[in-house]
Design a protein around this motif. Structure first.
Motif, PDB file in Angstrom:
ATOM      1  N   MET A  65      50.652  -4.488 -49.437  1.00  0.00           N
ATOM      2  CA  MET A  65      49.506  -4.875 -50.254  1.00  0.00           C
ATOM      3  C   MET A  65      48.274  -5.022 -49.362  1.00  0.00           C
ATOM      4  SD  MET A  65      49.115  -8.042 -52.921  1.00  0.00           S
ATOM      5  CE  MET A  65      50.233  -7.231 -54.052  1.00  0.00           C
ATOM      6  N   GLU A  66      47.130  -4.552 -49.850  1.00  0.00           N
ATOM      7  CA  GLU A  66      45.906  -4.572 -49.063  1.00  0.00           C
ATOM      8  C   GLU A  66      45.422  -6.008 -48.842  1.00  0.00           C
ATOM      9  OE1 GLU A  66      41.439  -2.533 -49.074  1.00  0.00           O
ATOM     10  OE2 GLU A  66      42.867  -2.154 -50.709  1.00  0.00           O
ATOM     11  N   THR A  67      45.040  -6.296 -47.606  1.00  0.00           N
ATOM     12  CA  THR A  67      44.499  -7.611 -47.278  1.00  0.00           C
ATOM     13  C   THR A  67      43.011  -7.658 -47.589  1.00  0.00           C
ATOM     14  OG1 THR A  67      46.118  -7.999 -45.527  1.00  0.00           O
ATOM     15  CG2 THR A  67      44.061  -9.224 -45.398  1.00  0.00           C
ATOM     16  N   GLY A  68      42.568  -8.759 -48.137  1.00  0.00           N
ATOM     17  CA  GLY A  68      41.145  -8.928 -48.418  1.00  0.00           C
ATOM     18  C   GLY A  68      40.908 -10.076 -49.375  1.00  0.00           C
ATOM     19  N   PRO A  69      39.678 -10.583 -49.462  1.00  0.00           N
ATOM     20  CA  PRO A  69      39.373 -11.676 -50.382  1.00  0.00           C
ATOM     21  C   PRO A  69      39.605 -11.258 -51.824  1.00  0.00           C
ATOM     22  CG  PRO A  69      37.350 -10.689 -49.534  1.00  0.00           C
ATOM     23  CD  PRO A  69      38.478 -10.090 -48.755  1.00  0.00           C
ATOM     24  N   ARG A  70      40.010 -12.214 -52.645  1.00  0.00           N
ATOM     25  CA  ARG A  70      40.334 -11.942 -54.044  1.00  0.00           C
ATOM     26  C   ARG A  70      39.333 -12.626 -54.970  1.00  0.00           C
ATOM     27  NH1 ARG A  70      43.890  -8.913 -51.237  1.00  0.00           N
ATOM     28  NH2 ARG A  70      45.504  -8.062 -52.577  1.00  0.00           N
ATOM     29  N   GLU A  71      39.064 -11.981 -56.098  1.00  0.00           N
ATOM     30  CA  GLU A  71      38.233 -12.592 -57.133  1.00  0.00           C
ATOM     31  C   GLU A  71      39.087 -12.804 -58.370  1.00  0.00           C
ATOM     32  OE1 GLU A  71      34.676 -11.071 -59.923  1.00  0.00           O
ATOM     33  OE2 GLU A  71      34.050 -11.466 -57.852  1.00  0.00           O
ATOM     34  N   ILE A  72      39.317 -14.067 -58.708  1.00  0.00           N
ATOM     35  CA  ILE A  72      40.124 -14.382 -59.873  1.00  0.00           C
ATOM     36  C   ILE A  72      39.227 -14.825 -61.026  1.00  0.00           C
ATOM     37  CG2 ILE A  72      42.085 -15.058 -58.436  1.00  0.00           C
ATOM     38  CD1 ILE A  72      41.417 -17.974 -59.166  1.00  0.00           C
ATOM     39  N   VAL A  73      39.738 -14.714 -62.230  1.00  0.00           N
ATOM     40  CA  VAL A  73      39.011 -15.126 -63.435  1.00  0.00           C
ATOM     41  C   VAL A  73      39.657 -16.402 -63.963  1.00  0.00           C
ATOM     42  CG1 VAL A  73      38.382 -14.506 -65.795  1.00  0.00           C
ATOM     43  CG2 VAL A  73      38.369 -12.760 -63.986  1.00  0.00           C
ATOM     44  N   THR A  74      38.855 -17.441 -64.140  1.00  0.00           N
ATOM     45  CA  THR A  74      39.346 -18.736 -64.621  1.00  0.00           C
ATOM     46  C   THR A  74      38.626 -19.116 -65.910  1.00  0.00           C
ATOM     47  OG1 THR A  74      39.803 -19.487 -62.360  1.00  0.00           O
ATOM     48  CG2 THR A  74      39.619 -21.182 -64.070  1.00  0.00           C
ATOM     49  N   PRO A  75      39.351 -19.187 -67.036  1.00  0.00           N
ATOM     50  CA  PRO A  75      38.707 -19.575 -68.299  1.00  0.00           C
ATOM     51  C   PRO A  75      38.383 -21.067 -68.335  1.00  0.00           C
ATOM     52  CG  PRO A  75      41.054 -19.254 -68.630  1.00  0.00           C
ATOM     53  CD  PRO A  75      40.769 -18.857 -67.214  1.00  0.00           C
ATOM     54  N   PHE A  76      37.328 -21.432 -69.023  1.00  0.00           N
ATOM     55  CA  PHE A  76      36.984 -22.838 -69.214  1.00  0.00           C
ATOM     56  C   PHE A  76      36.491 -23.062 -70.636  1.00  0.00           C
ATOM     57  CE2 PHE A  76      32.915 -20.976 -67.977  1.00  0.00           C
ATOM     58  CZ  PHE A  76      31.996 -21.616 -68.803  1.00  0.00           C
ATOM     59  N   ARG A  77      36.536 -24.330 -71.048  1.00  0.00           N
ATOM     60  CA  ARG A  77      36.010 -24.717 -72.355  1.00  0.00           C
ATOM     61  C   ARG A  77      34.558 -25.141 -72.175  1.00  0.00           C
ATOM     62  NH1 ARG A  77      39.227 -28.732 -73.534  1.00  0.00           N
ATOM     63  NH2 ARG A  77      40.699 -27.513 -74.757  1.00  0.00           N
ATOM     64  N   PRO A  78      33.615 -24.492 -72.855  1.00  0.00           N
ATOM     65  CA  PRO A  78      32.211 -24.861 -72.679  1.00  0.00           C
ATOM     66  C   PRO A  78      31.977 -26.349 -72.926  1.00  0.00           C
ATOM     67  CG  PRO A  78      32.400 -22.819 -73.907  1.00  0.00           C
ATOM     68  CD  PRO A  78      33.801 -23.355 -73.750  1.00  0.00           C
ATOM     69  N   ILE A  79      31.163 -26.950 -72.068  1.00  0.00           N
ATOM     70  CA  ILE A  79      30.882 -28.383 -72.164  1.00  0.00           C
ATOM     71  C   ILE A  79      29.748 -28.605 -73.158  1.00  0.00           C
ATOM     72  CG2 ILE A  79      30.213 -30.438 -70.875  1.00  0.00           C
ATOM     73  CD1 ILE A  79      31.263 -29.087 -68.362  1.00  0.00           C
ATOM     74  N   PRO A  80      29.962 -29.438 -74.189  1.00  0.00           N
ATOM     75  CA  PRO A  80      28.922 -29.643 -75.214  1.00  0.00           C
ATOM     76  C   PRO A  80      27.872 -30.662 -74.774  1.00  0.00           C
ATOM     77  CG  PRO A  80      30.860 -30.902 -75.795  1.00  0.00           C
ATOM     78  CD  PRO A  80      31.202 -30.163 -74.519  1.00  0.00           C
ATOM     79  N   LEU A  81      27.148 -30.326 -73.717  1.00  0.00           N
ATOM     80  CA  LEU A  81      26.087 -31.212 -73.235  1.00  0.00           C
ATOM     81  C   LEU A  81      24.743 -30.521 -73.400  1.00  0.00           C
ATOM     82  CD1 LEU A  81      27.338 -32.843 -69.898  1.00  0.00           C
ATOM     83  CD2 LEU A  81      26.888 -33.964 -72.070  1.00  0.00           C
ATOM     84  N   GLU A  82      23.786 -31.254 -73.932  1.00  0.00           N
ATOM     85  CA  GLU A  82      22.440 -30.704 -74.091  1.00  0.00           C
ATOM     86  C   GLU A  82      21.551 -31.251 -72.985  1.00  0.00           C
ATOM     87  OE1 GLU A  82      20.749 -31.191 -77.915  1.00  0.00           O
ATOM     88  OE2 GLU A  82      22.474 -30.346 -78.996  1.00  0.00           O
ATOM     89  N   VAL A  83      20.930 -30.348 -72.252  1.00  0.00           N
ATOM     90  CA  VAL A  83      20.006 -30.745 -71.191  1.00  0.00           C
ATOM     91  C   VAL A  83      18.674 -31.111 -71.835  1.00  0.00           C
ATOM     92  CG1 VAL A  83      18.805 -29.984 -69.112  1.00  0.00           C
ATOM     93  CG2 VAL A  83      21.157 -29.224 -69.556  1.00  0.00           C
TER      94      VAL A  83
END
Length: 388
Positions: A1-19
């Protein structure tokens, strides 16, 4: 397997905060109001030392991801006046902080015993007031906090390779000024300044995570005795020595960049080594001149410099099961995971996060129980979990 930095995808729940209107998001995230939301919606445990354990709502990993923050938002209203590294924390608080760290790391290693199956890391990044609050890349919460993260290796192996030129990847051979221009004096200063018994210097080949090839070119130390050494006060003193040495090097270098032939910074931790090693080394002073000359001619370059100590320091487990300590400069916008070659792409996906959430919370509540039993705080009740 090729060595190198990985980019993973992580889902999140949007935070209901109003700026609030007229505020930038990073200004609001430093407010007491936002920290109240963090406590009430994601808080797990709090203690009289103002240390707060919480669930990372915008996390790096949905396997295991939590933080301890030194929540001074109600006692120090000025975000630029808050402690931002362990060396600025009162001794009594630091003792509790270290015990919490020890229990959390021990739990992660117990829960995830096989380095071939999980990447385990814990550490902190500098949140020093080194730029205006409104600048891009300012940390969202300007208070000292530690990260405790576990990534499944299967996820990393199946992830796409990240762009190695990504400036957020703190690569000691390419992006670090210290490693590229002052490698020998950097090592000499650490060797002469630090009196270490538990921590043993390691070569890059011994310390790296082989899948990603990171960390690259950074100073690394093996924790001799493994997880049992984390129960010793001596280890945490040595962990702080590494930070103090880094701060002395950083401050001395950028003092010379700022002012040619300047006196050593005030209140350095290792004054003899600063004077005898750093301020009499031609590579060190030549590099300071190179940076100073470029600052004079290049406004954008000068504006991007973090003039005060900016660092990432972490403990992680390598492929051979050894616990390793490393420290690096902290470039604009990067995350602590990128020190190990893991780039996290967060995507809003409530359903995806919801599928991982029950198991994640179960693990967070399990480690919270250990902290409560050790008299390190009281549980917080939220809409998602009880106080015990």
């Amino acid at each position: 397997m090729e060595t190198g930095p990985r980019e993973i995808v992580t889902p999140f729940r949007p935070i209901p905060l109003e700026v609030p209107e007229g505020m930038k998001p990073n200004e609001f995230f430093n407010s007491t109001e936002n920290l109240d939301d963090l406590v009430h919606n994601n808080g797990l445990l709090v203690n009289p030392e103002n240390l707060l354990l919480y669930r990372k709502a915008l996390g790096h990993s949905n396997e295991f991801d939590t933080s301890i923050i030194y929540n001074t938002s109600k006692v120090i209203l000025d975000p630029l006046g808050r402690p931002v590294r362990r060396t600025q924390v009162p001794e009594k608080t630091r003792r509790v902080w270290n015990r919490m760290n020890q229990i959390l790391i021990e739990y992660m290693l117990e829960r995830y015993p096989d380095p071939a199956e999980h990447l385990v890391l814990a550490g902190e990044a500098s949140l020093d007031a080194t730029w205006p609050l409104t600048s891009p890349g300012v940390p969202s919460i300007r208070m000292l906090h530690n990260h405790f993260i576990v990534f499944p290796m299967a996820q990393l192996r199946s992830a796409a390779l990240a762009d190695p030129a990504n400036p957020n990847l703190t690569d000691g051979g390419q992006h670090s000024l210290f490693q590229a221009n002052m490698r020998d004096v950097y090592k000499e200063f650490f060797d002469k300044a630090l009196e270490l018994r538990i921590l043993k210097p390691l070569h890059t080949e011994e310390s790296m995570v082989r899948l990603t090839g990171y960390p690259q070119g950074l100073p690394c130390w093996e924790i001799q005795g493994g997880v049992e050494s984390l129960k010793e006060v001596r280890f945490w003193k040595e962990y702080d020595l590494i930070l103090k040495g880094f701060i002395d090097f950083y401050r001395t270098f950028f003092t010379q960049v700022s002012t040619r032939n300047a006196e050593p910074p005030k209140e350095v931790h290792f004054p003899v080594q600063v004077e005898e090693v750093l301020l009499f080394d031609n590579d060190f002073l030549k590099t300071a001149k190179m940076v100073r000359d470029r600052c004079i001619k290049d406004a954008a370059y000068a504006n991007a410099i973090r003039w005060q100590p900016a660092f990432k320091q972490l403990i992680y487990r390598n492929d051979d099961g050894k616990l390793i300590v490393t420290i690096s400069q902290n470039s604009i916008g990067n995350a602590i995971t990128e020190l190990l070659g893991v780039v996290v792409k967060r995507v809003p996906d409530a359903d995806g996060y919801g599928r991982a959430e029950p198991a994640l919370i179960e693990r967070l509540l399990e480690v919270r129980r250990r902290l409560i039993d050790a008299d390190l705080g009281d549980g917080i009740e939220t809409a998602h979990w009880g106080a015990s």
